[in-house]
Design an enzyme around this catalytic site. Sequence first.
Site, short mmCIF file in Angstrom:
data_model
loop_
_atom_site.label_atom_id
_atom_site.label_comp_id
_atom_site.label_asym_id
_atom_site.label_seq_id
_atom_site.Cartn_x
_atom_site.Cartn_y
_atom_site.Cartn_z
N TRP A 1 0.80 -1.22 0.00
CA TRP A 1 0.00 0.00 0.00
C TRP A 1 0.84 1.27 0.00
CZ3 TRP A 1 -2.59 1.97 5.07
CH2 TRP A 1 -3.21 3.19 4.84
N GLY B 1 3.09 -5.01 5.27
CA GLY B 1 4.00 -4.40 4.32
C GLY B 1 5.39 -4.31 4.91
N ARG C 1 6.22 5.97 9.25
CA ARG C 1 4.96 6.27 8.58
C ARG C 1 4.35 7.59 9.05
NH1 ARG C 1 1.01 1.33 7.70
NH2 ARG C 1 2.85 0.84 6.47
N TYR D 1 -2.81 2.47 -5.58
CA TYR D 1 -1.56 2.64 -4.86
C TYR D 1 -0.50 3.25 -5.79
CZ TYR D 1 -3.62 -0.65 -1.45
OH TYR D 1 -4.44 -1.28 -0.55
#
Length: 334
Positions: free
Chosen positions: A21, A285, A228, A54
Amino acid sequence: MDYRFLGASGLKITEITYGNWLTHGSQIENEVATACVQAALDAGITTFDTADVYANGAAEEVLGTALKSQRRESLEVFTKVYWPVGPKGPNDTGLSRKHIMEGINGSLRRLQMDYVDLYQAHRYDHQTPLEETIGAFADVVRSGKALYIGVSEWNAEQLRAGQVLAKAAGFSLVSNQPQYSALWRVIEAEVIPAAADLGMSQVVWSPMAQGVLSGKYLPGQDAPAGSRATDKKGGANTISRFLDDTVLERVQKLAPIAAELGLKMSQLAIAWVLQNPNVASALVGASRPEQVAENVLASGVVLPPEVMSQIDAVLGDCIERDPAKTLSPETRPA
């Protein structure tokens, strides 16, 4: 690596699925992305999840190239349709017949494949008749371009309505892809019971609550560089709901529980979602190959009931359970 059946179908998938993603074609270089895919294959993962949206198609391209040398029959490849792609025109989004048919062709071209194993409605489309959507998916299956059909973030009522139409059209919805973690449990009250009745499994995303359950975000401190939470392309928005000091303090109290079991906190988080019998796989991921090798060690871990209770007690009222938070946009985003 353990396998589980996807819904009531005969398809087996690895209980840890590699997803791309926020990484492929966006957050990390293609060479690193390819190395992560190879690490997943080396660890026994054969199930891979992506979507046309994505990185506006780039993630599918990177995944397709990384898997090109593999025996296609030995892989289970998933992708999705709904969100805006391409120039984001009025018909470049949603679940209309036009967008689904053009979407599957675009995904297969980027993936360099003749078919995908699972084609998923990335959200529910309130502006397209469900009959039109299901009819288009039926034709995708009949054409051989997708072997199975699933959905993502549909509520219980939508799952039931969709399954009735799917069976009338000669196929079944086999899966739902919701967010699910020890902190985000909105599917437990309604979606999971409905899915179990309908012969559908969950393929869950964000089992680590966007990385918060890995323990790397500390209360009162800035997010780690390159994490992130610092990714302005999208990651920072999705993780923000968990970056509350109270939540982060509770999460740190999971560390001794994980240590007692000989697990890292990330492995504990993944193992936690896999305890639910309606979960077929946890999507994970990676931005580095070693993360893949670490995460797969959650496969096959059985958490005793007393540990599950301990986790509940530690997280307490930080757990989100409101089923109303399983929702899709009321209008198309383009």
